[in-house]
Every structure is written in structure tokens, then in C-alpha cells.
Design an enzyme around this catalytic site. Structure first.
Site, mmCIF file in Angstrom:
data_model
loop_
_atom_site.group_PDB
_atom_site.id
_atom_site.type_symbol
_atom_site.label_atom_id
_atom_site.label_comp_id
_atom_site.label_asym_id
_atom_site.label_seq_id
_atom_site.Cartn_x
_atom_site.Cartn_y
_atom_site.Cartn_z
ATOM 1 N N CYS A 178 0.822 -1.214 0.000
ATOM 2 C CA CYS A 178 0.000 0.000 0.000
ATOM 3 C C CYS A 178 0.859 1.269 0.000
ATOM 4 C CB CYS A 178 -0.989 -0.038 1.152
ATOM 5 S SG CYS A 178 -2.299 1.178 0.917
ATOM 6 N N GLU A 181 -1.726 -8.584 4.545
ATOM 7 C CA GLU A 181 -1.757 -9.055 5.944
ATOM 8 C C GLU A 181 -3.191 -9.284 6.425
ATOM 9 O OE1 GLU A 181 -1.141 -6.028 4.923
ATOM 10 O OE2 GLU A 181 -1.621 -4.464 6.393
ATOM 11 N N HIS A 238 -3.805 -4.859 1.058
ATOM 12 C CA HIS A 238 -3.117 -5.260 2.301
ATOM 13 C C HIS A 238 -3.123 -6.780 2.444
ATOM 14 C CE1 HIS A 238 -2.429 -1.353 4.312
ATOM 15 N NE2 HIS A 238 -3.369 -0.969 3.465
#
Lengths: 222, 175
Positions: free
Chosen positions: B81, B162, B160
Site C-alpha cells: 500500500c 496481511e 493489504h
């Protein structure tokens, strides 16, 4: 930076606020949305009388809003509550207790982005067992105030989150995929004491309602 | 040893944008804020992950000179990002405005760190980088979502990983 907390009275929003405070952020107010729709994806159903007492023992002002809980209208109500916190308490950001729910987190992010304030999710993606252990380590006294999934039943209401609870929930996680932090809505919690409170809250009376594997406990605190 | 770079202006955002990545990498990492990176850190790092930050945080864009080392760095980098925007800009791309928040479907036309086909990803950005011709696009919706430098081991995701598609971080860490 002055922050407002989207507060439910449960372990996640309280622990998220605790992390912020420890880092030196100023907590200016609590914001609680009471949804009249028990099926709301967005909001837990907080015990309002409990939240008022919790705010008192933290010495924090509380912005309390009731929403009918219709899908997009409840977001508008949340936005209005945050706007009120910006005007009254000059907050520059909000803290949420979001852990896994992208549904909740992304909607709060959109509101904050629109209102041009920061959004903090300090428990985001946190390992569920790590979270429960952190609560114990940091002297949080947390009880179960609602259960909503098999094989949980009314016997679980009032249970304290301690090492024994973690062992029990580990077993249920293995057998029934119960999320150990209740993130799938399997259970809801209530914080009776933590380092942010001036004193422990005591349960004066309780009222249990529900059936099967879905029970809720309304408590009167003092 | 993987160097995880925190680009957040606010300390509290570490828990949201950096710690989840540390938890996926699990071992053999050290974390530094972008303003504190030394030459010794860059030498010690076998790979680098540059994390993202909040929607309102634009400080990293005003401090791009702190990232000039990226150009000469010869080891693998993954930018996420805000990290992807930094890499794009350092390699001559342009900063563009477009907000995406929440889950989106993205098609990985080519395998990108073990990920291919239509996948659900989590977006949280007000800006993106329009990459220079040095980069190849591996996944896109209306924006370039996953890109790689054509001759370097430099990977970027606008989304993202994660949050959704954690294997991208694992595959980068273990490749």
C-alpha cells in the site's frame, strides 16, 4: 492527539483504549451506539446501564446514541455520533476494538475518511489467544455477558476470562471452531475492572434471558 | 534477517499496519521506522518489507528522500500500500488519487508470490502509484494491484495482504 473510543463495554474496545492511553494518547470521550436490532452486523448490543457506570469509573464523558439498526441507517447514526464527538470534544480520531471483522472496520474507516479524522484499530488481526492472555496479564477482569453459539449455554454467563477459561475455549475451538475471542459473535463480554477504572464494578443484580445456545445477561452494576 | 519498515506517523498505528506483518513473518526479522534506517540496517537486511499506513497519514509522501536507498538496493523488497506507492514514486512513477476501502475482487493474471486467479483482497488507500515502464502488472482491477519490477526482485501490492492473501507475505519471506 485527542481520541474518542467506539465503546461497547466489552474487552476489545476497552483493551484498544488501554493500548492508546499507554502510548500517551488522550482519550476525550466514549461513543456508544445502542442498536435495537440484535442481529446487527455492525454493533454489539451493549448493556447501556453498564456502559454508563464504566464511563463514570473512567471519568470520561459518554456520547450515547440509539439506532433502529437498519443496515445503512445505523451507519448514518454512527456518523452523527462521531460528528458530535468532534464538535463537543474536539477529537481528531477514533479508536475501535476491531480484530477480524472487515465489515465493521471498513465501514468505520469510510466514515472517518469522510469526516477527515484518524481511525485506529490497535487490535487489528491480533492473534485471539494472544489477546485473551494480554487481558489477564494486564489485570483486566472480564466476564461473559452473552453466548450465541453451540455448545455454549447459560452456564457460561458470568464466567471470568482467566487461564482456566482459555483452556476451556481452546478445547471448544478445536472441537467446534468456536473463535477464542468471540469474534464470530459466539460470545460477548463485559469489563468489570481494568487499569483504566478507578475502582472495580460490582454486579448488584442480573437478569438472564434466552434459550438453547443463545443467552444474554443484563446486569446492574455499582 | 528481514527488515520490516514502519512508515506510520502515529505510534498507535504500529499495531494495525506493522505488527500483523511481524506476526506473519514470525521469526528472523527486525523492525525500524523509516526515519531511523541506517546503512548498517540495509546491509544487515536479507530482504525488506515496507508496510502501509492509515488513510489520513500522508507524511511519508512528503519525506520521499528518506527512501532514495531503494534505487540501489539489490535485495528483494515487498512494498504494501503506502510502501508500494513509495517504491512506485522512487522508480519514476506518478502519484494518483483514488480511494478504495474494504474487500475487492482482483484477478491475478500471472502468478504473484504464489497467488493466481480471482482473489478477494482488502483495500485501504486514498492514493496509488501509476508505475513506470520498469514494472509489470500481475493483478489489477481498475488500478494496478500487484506489480513487480521487470529486472529486480521488487514486489508491490496496493492492497493489504496481511488482511487477505497472507500467503503473499509468507511466500515473500520464505522464497
Amino acid at each position: 492527539m485527542k481520541l474518542g473510543v467506539l465503546f461497547t463495554g466489552g474487552k476489545d474496545s476497552t483493551y484498544a483504549m488501554y493500548i492508546a492511553k499507554k502510548l500517551g494518547y488522550k482519550i476525550a470521550c466514549l461513543i456508544t451506539i445502542k442498536s435495537q436490532n440484535p442481529e446487527s452486523y455492525m454493533f454489539h448490543t451493549p448493556s447501556i446501564t453498564a456502559v454508563i457506570k464504566q464511563a463514570q469509573v473512567m471519568g470520561l464523558p459518554l456520547i450515547l446514541k440509539t439506532t433502529a439498526g437498519e443496515k445503512e441507517k445505523e451507519l448514518k447514526d454512527l456518523e452523527e455520533a462521531i460528528k458530535e464527538a468532534i464538535e463537543k470534544h474536539k477529537i481528531e480520531g477514533v479508536i475501535t476494538g476491531a480484530v477480524e471483522s472487515v465489515y465493521q472496520a471498513s465501514r468505520v474507516q469510510k466514515i472517518c475518511n469522510k469526516l477527515n479524522i484518524e481511525c485506529f484499530n490497535p487490535l487489528w488481526q491480533k492473534n485471539q489467544f494472544e489477546l485473551l492472555n494480554d487481558l489477564i496479564k494486564n489485570n483486566f477482569k472480564v466476564i461473559l455477558s452473552g453466548v450465541f453459539a453451540y455448545p455454549l449455554n447459560e452456564k457460561w454467563l458470568g464466567k471470568v476470562i482467566d487461564e482456566k477459561f482459555i483452556e476451556e475455549i481452546k478445547e471448544l475451538n478445536r472441537k467446534y471452531q468456536i473463535n477464542p475471542a468471540g469474534e464470530g459473535g459466539e460470545f460477548e463480554t463485559l469489563v468489570l475492572n481494568c487499569p483504566l477504572f478507578k475502582r472495580e464494578l460490582k454486579i448488584v443484580s442480573k437478569k438472564v434471558s434466552g434459550e438453547g445456545n443463545s443467552f444474554r445477561m443484563e446486569v446492574e452494576l455499582k | 534477517m528481514i527488515l520490516i519498515i514502519n512508515i506510520c506517523k502515529e505510534k498507535l498505528h504500529y499495531y494495525e499496519f506493522v505488527k500483523p506483518i511481524e506476526d506473519i513473518v514470525k521469526q528472523d526479522y527486525f523492525t525500524k521506522h523509516y526515519k531511523e534506517i541506517s546503512q548498517a540496517d540495509l546491509e544487515r537486511a536479507s530482504k525488506i518489507i515496507i508496510c502501509g499506513t492509515s488513510l489520513k497519514d500522508e507524511e511519508y509522501l512528503k519525506n520521499l528522500e528518506n527512501f532514495n536507498w531503494i534505487k540501489d538496493f539489490q535485495k528483494p523488497i515487498l512494498g504494501i500500500c503506502g510502501g508500494a506507492q513509495i517504491i512506485g514514486l522512487i522508480f519514476g512513477g506518478k502519484l494518483k488519487t483514488k480511494t478504495e476501502i474494504g474487500l475487492k475482487k482482483v484477478n491475478f493474471q500471472k502468478e504473484f508470490l504464489g497467488t493466481i486467479g480471482e482473489k478477494e483482497v482488502y483495500e485501504l488507500h486514498n492514493y496509488y502509484a501509476e508505475f513506470s515502464d520498469n514494472f509489470e502488472i500481475f493483478a489489477k482491477n481498475e488500478l494496478p494491484q500487484a506489480t513487480k519490477h521487470k529486472s529486480k526482485e521488487v514486489f508491490c501490492t496496493l492492497f493489504h495482504p496481511e488482511v487477505r492473501q497472507k500467503q503473499i507475505i509468507n511466500n515473500f519471506a520464505n522464497r
